[in-house]
Write a protein that holds these residues in place. Structure first.
Motif, PDB file in Angstrom:
ATOM      1  N   ASP A 197       0.808  -1.219   0.000  1.00 34.87           N
ATOM      2  CA  ASP A 197       0.000   0.000   0.000  1.00 34.87           C
ATOM      3  C   ASP A 197       0.840   1.268   0.000  1.00 34.87           C
ATOM      4  N   ARG A 198       2.149   1.110   0.192  1.00 37.82           N
ATOM      5  CA  ARG A 198       3.043   2.275   0.167  1.00 37.82           C
ATOM      6  C   ARG A 198       3.565   2.574  -1.231  1.00 37.82           C
ATOM      7  N   LEU A 199       3.219   1.747  -2.199  1.00 37.12           N
ATOM      8  CA  LEU A 199       3.632   2.019  -3.578  1.00 37.12           C
ATOM      9  C   LEU A 199       2.971   3.296  -4.089  1.00 37.12           C
ATOM     10  N   PRO A 200       3.658   4.026  -4.978  1.00 35.22           N
ATOM     11  CA  PRO A 200       2.995   5.161  -5.623  1.00 35.22           C
ATOM     12  C   PRO A 200       1.773   4.680  -6.409  1.00 35.22           C
ATOM     13  N   ALA A 252       0.799   5.229  -9.328  1.00 35.21           N
ATOM     14  CA  ALA A 252       1.104   4.838 -10.705  1.00 35.21           C
ATOM     15  C   ALA A 252       1.682   3.428 -10.757  1.00 35.21           C
ATOM     16  N   SER A 253       2.492   3.060  -9.759  1.00 32.48           N
ATOM     17  CA  SER A 253       3.048   1.708  -9.724  1.00 32.48           C
ATOM     18  C   SER A 253       1.959   0.689  -9.434  1.00 32.48           C
ATOM     19  N   ARG A 254       1.087   1.015  -8.503  1.00 37.38           N
ATOM     20  CA  ARG A 254      -0.024   0.117  -8.187  1.00 37.38           C
ATOM     21  C   ARG A 254      -0.914  -0.064  -9.410  1.00 37.38           C
ATOM     22  N   ALA A 255      -1.158   1.018 -10.142  1.00 40.39           N
ATOM     23  CA  ALA A 255      -1.992   0.918 -11.338  1.00 40.39           C
ATOM     24  C   ALA A 255      -1.326   0.048 -12.395  1.00 40.39           C
ATOM     25  N   ALA A 256       0.011   0.152 -12.522  1.00 38.74           N
ATOM     26  CA  ALA A 256       0.729  -0.661 -13.503  1.00 38.74           C
ATOM     27  C   ALA A 256       0.630  -2.142 -13.151  1.00 38.74           C
ATOM     28  N   VAL A 257       0.673  -2.460 -11.867  1.00 40.09           N
ATOM     29  CA  VAL A 257       0.485  -3.844 -11.445  1.00 40.09           C
ATOM     30  C   VAL A 257      -0.910  -4.330 -11.819  1.00 40.09           C
ATOM     31  N   THR A 261       6.832 -19.399 -12.446  1.00 39.92           N
ATOM     32  CA  THR A 261       6.859 -18.702 -13.727  1.00 39.92           C
ATOM     33  C   THR A 261       6.740 -17.195 -13.516  1.00 39.92           C
ATOM     34  N   LEU A 262       7.608 -16.431 -14.178  1.00 35.31           N
ATOM     35  CA  LEU A 262       7.491 -14.976 -14.160  1.00 35.31           C
ATOM     36  C   LEU A 262       6.418 -14.569 -15.159  1.00 35.31           C
ATOM     37  N   ARG A 263       5.356 -13.958 -14.671  1.00 32.93           N
ATOM     38  CA  ARG A 263       4.236 -13.572 -15.523  1.00 32.93           C
ATOM     39  C   ARG A 263       4.380 -12.175 -16.096  1.00 32.93           C
ATOM     40  N   TRP A 264       4.958 -11.255 -15.341  1.00 27.81           N
ATOM     41  CA  TRP A 264       5.072  -9.880 -15.821  1.00 27.81           C
ATOM     42  C   TRP A 264       6.127  -9.113 -15.024  1.00 27.81           C
ATOM     43  N   GLN A 265       6.564  -8.029 -15.617  1.00 31.55           N
ATOM     44  CA  GLN A 265       7.514  -7.117 -14.979  1.00 31.55           C
ATOM     45  C   GLN A 265       7.098  -5.696 -15.320  1.00 31.55           C
ATOM     46  N   VAL A 266       7.108  -4.821 -14.328  1.00 36.62           N
ATOM     47  CA  VAL A 266       6.815  -3.408 -14.585  1.00 36.62           C
ATOM     48  C   VAL A 266       7.901  -2.560 -13.936  1.00 36.62           C
ATOM     49  N   GLU A 267       8.230  -1.473 -14.573  1.00 36.01           N
ATOM     50  CA  GLU A 267       9.155  -0.496 -14.003  1.00 36.01           C
ATOM     51  C   GLU A 267       8.564   0.879 -14.274  1.00 36.01           C
ATOM     52  N   THR A 268       8.025   1.467 -13.232  1.00 30.11           N
ATOM     53  CA  THR A 268       7.347   2.757 -13.375  1.00 30.11           C
ATOM     54  C   THR A 268       7.294   3.460 -12.036  1.00 30.11           C
ATOM     55  N   ALA A 269       7.251   4.773 -12.082  1.00 32.36           N
ATOM     56  CA  ALA A 269       7.141   5.612 -10.877  1.00 32.36           C
ATOM     57  C   ALA A 269       8.219   5.274  -9.846  1.00 32.36           C
ATOM     58  N   GLY A 270       9.410   4.936 -10.353  1.00 35.41           N
ATOM     59  CA  GLY A 270      10.539   4.703  -9.453  1.00 35.41           C
ATOM     60  C   GLY A 270      10.609   3.335  -8.829  1.00 35.41           C
ATOM     61  N   TRP A 271       9.806   2.354  -9.353  1.00 36.41           N
ATOM     62  CA  TRP A 271       9.807   1.010  -8.792  1.00 36.41           C
ATOM     63  C   TRP A 271       9.955  -0.035  -9.887  1.00 36.41           C
ATOM     64  N   ASN A 272      10.735  -1.085  -9.582  1.00 35.72           N
ATOM     65  CA  ASN A 272      10.839  -2.262 -10.439  1.00 35.72           C
ATOM     66  C   ASN A 272      10.126  -3.403  -9.724  1.00 35.72           C
ATOM     67  N   LEU A 273       9.113  -3.984 -10.369  1.00 25.54           N
ATOM     68  CA  LEU A 273       8.263  -4.991  -9.738  1.00 25.54           C
ATOM     69  C   LEU A 273       8.150  -6.214 -10.627  1.00 25.54           C
TER      70      LEU A 273
END
Length: 274
Positions: free
Chosen positions: A9-12, A14-19, A82-94
């Protein structure tokens, strides 16, 4: 040293939305305590499935571990989630991995998980190293070997995990026997001799209550172990003891001191047989 954990819940926003572009709106979030390298670690569910999410800020000095896990993931079928997805946005790599069911492996003497871990390491020992950028085992151990001539024992063309902490092995009792275990957290993936992961496992087995001889018995359940020359195993036991001596001196937590003592016991055992 462990990385400070924060809640999802501490993610920005934009990062939460990308997830949620990958998962859909999250229904449940269960923060996980295990693991030392991630700032974010949680099991989440949505209407479309369940994932394990791990992440670091892009400015974190160990963000390379996220990228290494993403790079090696396609080569780990039957070995890891299995790695399903990767996002890097708003200063976070997830990273979003398919969630696994199961419990952390029990390494204690007599545990029914031990044959499953041996079977897992046997499969891993047959895995050639993919053509991605990885450190080599002989490089990682160069400052810890007793003699420079020992390093050639550690070189090889195989993919290694190298962090056999029992929390990195998940065992699903409902999966087919002999195929129940999976390895997570591939940040320290390495290229080297196939038998080395059985060697790394040995110290963890001793720390869990095995004698050095019992631990080596389980290592011998991994076929690649039999390709290792005795002097190579002894050289690795010595180098590994030096690694854990350094780790425990820098971070004298109970678990690092336990691993240092176990690794030293193994080195002593090996040296007494010469």
């Amino acid at each position: 040293m462990a990385t400070i954990r924060i809640g999802l819940d501490r993610l920005p926003p934009a990062s939460r939305a990308a997830v949620e572009e990958h998962t859909g709106p999250l229904l449940t979030v269960e923060e996980t305590a295990e693991g030392l390298n991630s700032e974010i670690a949680a099991r989440v569910t949505s209407a479309t499935g369940a994932w394990h999410i791990k992440g670091l800020r892009t400015e974190h000095p160990r963000t390379w571990t996220q990228r290494r896990e993403a790079a090696v993931a396609p080569f780990l079928t039957g070995l890891a989630p299995t790695l399903r997805w990767q996002v890097e946005t708003a200063g976070w790599n997830l990273l979003g991995f398919a969630a696994l069911n199961g419990h952390h492996a029990d390494y204690a003497p007599g545990s029914p998980d031990l044959p499953e871990v041996a079977a897992l390491l046997s499969r891993l020992g047959e895995t050639p190293c993919p053509g991605i950028e990885l450190r080599h085992a002989e490089q990682r151990l160069a400052n810890y070997a007793t003699h420079p001539d020992d390093l050639h024992h550690f070189a090889g063309p195989h993919l290694l995990h190298t962090d056999l902490n029992h929390t990195n092995v998940l065992v699903d009792d409902h999966a087919p026997q002999g195929d129940r275990a999976r390895l997570v957290d591939w940040a320290w993936a390495t290229r080297g001799a196939a038998w080395l992961d059985a060697g790394y496992w040995t110290s963890w087995l001793i720390a869990a209550g095995h004698t050095p001889a019992s631990a080596e018995h389980w290592a011998a359940e991994v076929p690649s172990w039999h390709a290792a020359p005795a002097e190579g195993i002894t050289a690795f036991a010595a180098a590994n003891a030096n690694v854990w001596a350094e780790i425990s001196a820098a971070d004298p937590a109970p678990w690092t001191l336990r691993l240092a003592a176990a690794s030293e016991a193994w080195r002593t055992h090996r040296m007494s047989r010469q």
